[in-house]
Design a protein around this motif. Structure first.
Motif, PDB file in Angstrom:
ATOM      1  N   ILE A 178     -44.407 -92.689  10.452  1.00 47.57           N
ATOM      2  CA  ILE A 178     -43.761 -91.545   9.808  1.00 47.57           C
ATOM      3  C   ILE A 178     -42.249 -91.757   9.782  1.00 47.57           C
ATOM      4  O   ILE A 178     -41.585 -91.501   8.765  1.00 47.57           O
ATOM      5  CB  ILE A 178     -44.126 -90.243  10.543  1.00 47.57           C
ATOM      6  CG1 ILE A 178     -45.605 -89.907  10.323  1.00 47.57           C
ATOM      7  CG2 ILE A 178     -43.250 -89.075  10.074  1.00 47.57           C
ATOM      8  CD1 ILE A 178     -46.087 -88.664  11.049  1.00 47.57           C
TER       9      ILE A 178
ATOM     10  N   VAL B 164     -41.317 -94.277   7.112  1.00 46.45           N
ATOM     11  CA  VAL B 164     -41.314 -93.697   5.765  1.00 46.45           C
ATOM     12  C   VAL B 164     -40.030 -92.906   5.543  1.00 46.45           C
ATOM     13  O   VAL B 164     -39.407 -92.994   4.472  1.00 46.45           O
ATOM     14  CB  VAL B 164     -42.550 -92.799   5.555  1.00 46.45           C
ATOM     15  CG1 VAL B 164     -42.439 -92.038   4.227  1.00 46.45           C
ATOM     16  CG2 VAL B 164     -43.826 -93.634   5.572  1.00 46.45           C
ATOM     17  N   LEU B 165     -39.603 -92.141   6.558  1.00 46.62           N
ATOM     18  CA  LEU B 165     -38.356 -91.382   6.446  1.00 46.62           C
ATOM     19  C   LEU B 165     -37.177 -92.316   6.195  1.00 46.62           C
ATOM     20  O   LEU B 165     -36.336 -92.053   5.322  1.00 46.62           O
ATOM     21  CB  LEU B 165     -38.126 -90.573   7.714  1.00 46.62           C
ATOM     22  CG  LEU B 165     -36.785 -89.831   7.806  1.00 46.62           C
ATOM     23  CD1 LEU B 165     -36.669 -88.782   6.701  1.00 46.62           C
ATOM     24  CD2 LEU B 165     -36.617 -89.177   9.173  1.00 46.62           C
TER      25      LEU B 165
ATOM     26  N   SER C  43     -42.207 -88.140   4.308  1.00 48.39           N
ATOM     27  CA  SER C  43     -42.681 -88.650   5.598  1.00 48.39           C
ATOM     28  C   SER C  43     -43.769 -87.739   6.160  1.00 48.39           C
ATOM     29  O   SER C  43     -44.749 -88.206   6.751  1.00 48.39           O
ATOM     30  CB  SER C  43     -41.523 -88.796   6.583  1.00 48.39           C
ATOM     31  OG  SER C  43     -40.997 -87.534   6.977  1.00 48.39           O
TER      32      SER C  43
ATOM     33  N   TYR D 274     -46.994 -88.379   4.306  1.00 45.60           N
ATOM     34  CA  TYR D 274     -47.634 -89.587   4.832  1.00 45.60           C
ATOM     35  C   TYR D 274     -48.402 -89.260   6.107  1.00 45.60           C
ATOM     36  O   TYR D 274     -49.536 -89.726   6.299  1.00 45.60           O
ATOM     37  CB  TYR D 274     -46.582 -90.666   5.109  1.00 45.60           C
ATOM     38  CG  TYR D 274     -47.178 -91.925   5.703  1.00 45.60           C
ATOM     39  CD1 TYR D 274     -47.674 -92.933   4.882  1.00 45.60           C
ATOM     40  CD2 TYR D 274     -47.289 -92.085   7.083  1.00 45.60           C
ATOM     41  CE1 TYR D 274     -48.265 -94.076   5.416  1.00 45.60           C
ATOM     42  CE2 TYR D 274     -47.877 -93.223   7.626  1.00 45.60           C
ATOM     43  CZ  TYR D 274     -48.351 -94.216   6.788  1.00 45.60           C
ATOM     44  OH  TYR D 274     -48.945 -95.330   7.329  1.00 45.60           O
TER      45      TYR D 274
END
Length: 386
Positions: free
Chosen positions: A50, A53-54, A280, A283
């Protein structure tokens, strides 16, 4: 020059957790090693995927602009897909899902959309302080519904006077419950729907602890019972589910008109959630629920250790497998919950949350949070005399 606070602000007590932080700082300044069972901020890390993704999405130009007010469609689709898979609840991501800057923000703003001065809001006591704060800020009148251990910390609707019901516009509920850790099943939620429809009340169910359970039974969504979406919405958060408290990302789902009203308030007061955070979170909802199972295994061990130790010390503990809280009676009969918490901090360096901070019916209890390691729980129990 001295400036006076507004009357609405003066109606509110000091925010409980800010007060605890102040006491903690004072004792810590004296060189004491603090062990805090206070605020429910998970010590477990946000899943690396996560965070990755951020990081990636933060570098993309479009995500650095103003976000959409209602939230990215990708995030809202992930929310609706998860609700369908997890609870069997069908949601239109375009009209029945709204992104929030954490569920606290949405809860605090909801009364502004539907409460006029003099309207009543039904609030559980003990309960999350924001239910009352949002009501007061909107000019509403809080009516406290006692949550008593004899009734498994469920409200008794038959005790609410008719003149109150005539003015009631919103009812806040919260299961799994903070601070008591009590749960509610579909039978109770069916009764809620009947009660709300009969009295024309919006139900606002705070479901922030939906994925925190240390037993075999999963927690039920209010929206999973027939007719719930006709009269209510549900607030949820990624804060507890994926240990994302600092990200400030949550959502409201449910009745289209209620979502529309809350959204109208938000368009006037904020500019939405950073898109990289929404992506994020999406996801996480799509891919990371194996982490929840792992986290709950850790909380289960911590709960067993803490509850066993407290009972050896003579504490009477309310038994529950939900949330990461333990709700226990104050062991000193002649002390208030706040006095006991202060005494425990000064004598042992241990922070617990006094039940009175959640309302008058929380008096006589203290809340322990399971957001510290087993080693620290063992150390705390030793300091307390176990």
């Amino acid at each position: 020059m001295k400036f006076n606070f507004s009357e609405r602000l003066n109606k509110l007590p000091a925010y409980l957790f800010a007060e605890i932080d102040k006491m903690k700082a004072q004792v810590k300044a004296g060189g004491v090693d603090i062990i805090s069972f206070g605020i429910g901020d998970p010590d477990l890390p946000t899943p690396k995927e996560i965070v990755n993704v951020l990081k990636k999405e933060s570098e993309i130009d479009i995500n650095q602009k103003y976000p959409s007010y209602e939230g990215l469609l990708e995030f809202r689709e992930s929310v609706s897909g998860w609700y369908d898979k997890r609870f069997g609840v069908s949601l239109d991501p375009g009209t029945e899902v709204l992104s929030l800057i954490g569920s606290k923000e949405g809860i605090g703003h909801l009364p502004l959309a539907f409460i006029n001065p003099g309207d009543v809001v039904l609030i559980p006591d003990p309960g999350y302080p924001v239910y009352r704060a949002g009501t007061v800020f909107a000019g509403g009148i809080p009516y406290l519904m006692p949550l008593l251990e004899d009734n498994d910390f469920l409200p008794d609707f038959s005790c609410i006077p008719a003149n109150i019901l005539e003015k009631a516009k919103i009812m806040f509920l919260n299961y799994p419950n903070n601070p008591t850790s009590a749960t509610a099943d579909k039978h109770f939620f069916n009764e809620v729907v009947k009660f709300a429809k009969k009295n024309g009340i919006i139900v606002a169910h705070d479901f922030a602890y939906s994925e925190i359970y240390t037993g075999e039974k999963e927690n039920d969504s209010f929206l999973s019972v027939n007719g719930a979406k006709d009269i209510g919405i549900e607030f949820n958060s990624l804060s507890k589910t994926f240990n994302m408290t600092g990200f400030r990302i949550g959502f409201a789902v449910g009745n289209e008109d209620v979502i529309k009203g809350l959204g109208a308030v938000k368009t006037n007061l904020d500019s939405g959630v950073f898109q990289a955070i929404q992506l994020s979170a999406a996801y996480g909802l799509d891919n990371e629920f194996h982490v929840v199972k792992d986290n709950n295994s850790i909380y289960k061990k911590r709960r067993s250790l803490l509850v066993g130790g407290l009972e050896k010390l003579g504490y009477k503990v309310y038994k529950s497998d939900a949330t990461f809280y333990v709700w226990a009676h104050v062991p000193e009969m002649n002390m208030t919950s706040k006095d006991f918490a202060i005494s425990l901090l000064n004598e042992t360096g241990i922070i617990v949350t006094p039940g009175s901070g959640f309302g008058g019916y929380g008096e006589g209890y203290v809340r322990f949070s399971l957001t510290i390691s087993e080693n620290r729980i063992e150390e705390a129990l030793m300091r307390m005399g176990a």
